[in-house]
Write an enzyme that holds these catalytic residues in place. Structure first.
Site, mmCIF file in Angstrom:
data_model
loop_
_atom_site.group_PDB
_atom_site.id
_atom_site.type_symbol
_atom_site.label_atom_id
_atom_site.label_comp_id
_atom_site.label_asym_id
_atom_site.label_seq_id
_atom_site.Cartn_x
_atom_site.Cartn_y
_atom_site.Cartn_z
ATOM 1 N N VAL A 154 1.567 1.246 1.198
ATOM 2 C CA VAL A 154 0.601 1.986 2.002
ATOM 3 C C VAL A 154 -0.740 1.245 2.101
ATOM 4 O O VAL A 154 -1.434 1.364 3.095
ATOM 5 C CB VAL A 154 0.464 3.410 1.421
ATOM 6 C CG1 VAL A 154 -0.930 3.812 1.098
ATOM 7 C CG2 VAL A 154 1.091 4.412 2.336
ATOM 8 N N CYS A 155 -1.077 0.477 1.089
ATOM 9 C CA CYS A 155 -2.357 -0.240 1.080
ATOM 10 C C CYS A 155 -2.357 -1.424 2.045
ATOM 11 O O CYS A 155 -3.383 -2.047 2.259
ATOM 12 C CB CYS A 155 -2.684 -0.725 -0.330
ATOM 13 S SG CYS A 155 -1.480 -1.905 -0.977
ATOM 14 N N GLY A 156 -1.187 -1.748 2.614
ATOM 15 C CA GLY A 156 -1.104 -2.843 3.572
ATOM 16 C C GLY A 156 -0.485 -4.114 3.018
ATOM 17 O O GLY A 156 -0.149 -5.021 3.771
#
Length: 180
Positions: A154-156
């Site tokens: 989710v953080c990339g």
């Protein structure tokens, strides 16, 4: 192998909770008798109605909700296998340290069923020494793990922490169910 098998799916707070939906649908099609228990964190990501619709079974989230009998020991005694998916760093830590402060942890601590933990979390959280030590401790208690894989987070970032593939989860569950 899953037909009429009683499986408790413990859902914790993680964006990877969406993966539980596909798994519940598959297990239901295979004839599993599913019950879900949710942490408060899980309730931030998915509703009990969604889990109930997909599993065809009961969904519980409150240790103190009205129930005929003792909820956590009933769930513990009825389960042939407990799946913790997605397993957050928080619930792994609480289980490793014997916390029994919600329905999920109380039920798991009260059960003699095999427990499969499927972690999903940020790579820094997963590789943190505290998380690794907690997982090692749970393995020493006999808990089984299906480690996360490298994938989109989710953080990339694309790192280890992405939940394991569904076919691997199903295969591991099948191997852990008691033989009939």
């Amino acid at each position: 192998m899953f037909k009429d098998r009683k499986i408790l799916v413990c859902v914790t707070g993680s964006i990877a909770v969406s993966r539980v939906c596909d798994l519940l649908s598959d297990l239901r099609k295979k004839g599993a008798r599913l019950t879900c228990a949710m942490t408060k964190g899980a309730l931030e990501f998915i509703t009990p109605l969604t889990l109930r619709s997909l599993s065809g079974g009961q969904v519980y989230s409150d240790l103190f909700q009205e129930f005929q009998g003792v909820l956590h020991t009933t769930l513990a005694d009825e389960s042939e296998l407990i799946l913790v998916m997605p397993a957050s760093a928080n619930v792994i830590s609480r289980l490793a340290n014997g916390f029994a402060d919600d329905l999920v942890t109380c039920t798991i601590l009260a059960s003699h069923a095999r427990v499969l933990v499927v972690p999903a979390m940020n790579d820094h959280m997963y590789t943190h020494p505290a998380t690794q030590e907690n997982m090692k401790k749970l393995k020493g208690f006999g808990y089984e793990f299906l480690e996360p894989v490298k994938g989109p987070l989710v953080c990339g970032r694309e790192e280890v922490g992405h939940i394991a593939p569904q076919d691997a989860i199903l295969a591991k569950m099948e191997s852990l169910l008691p033989k009939k």
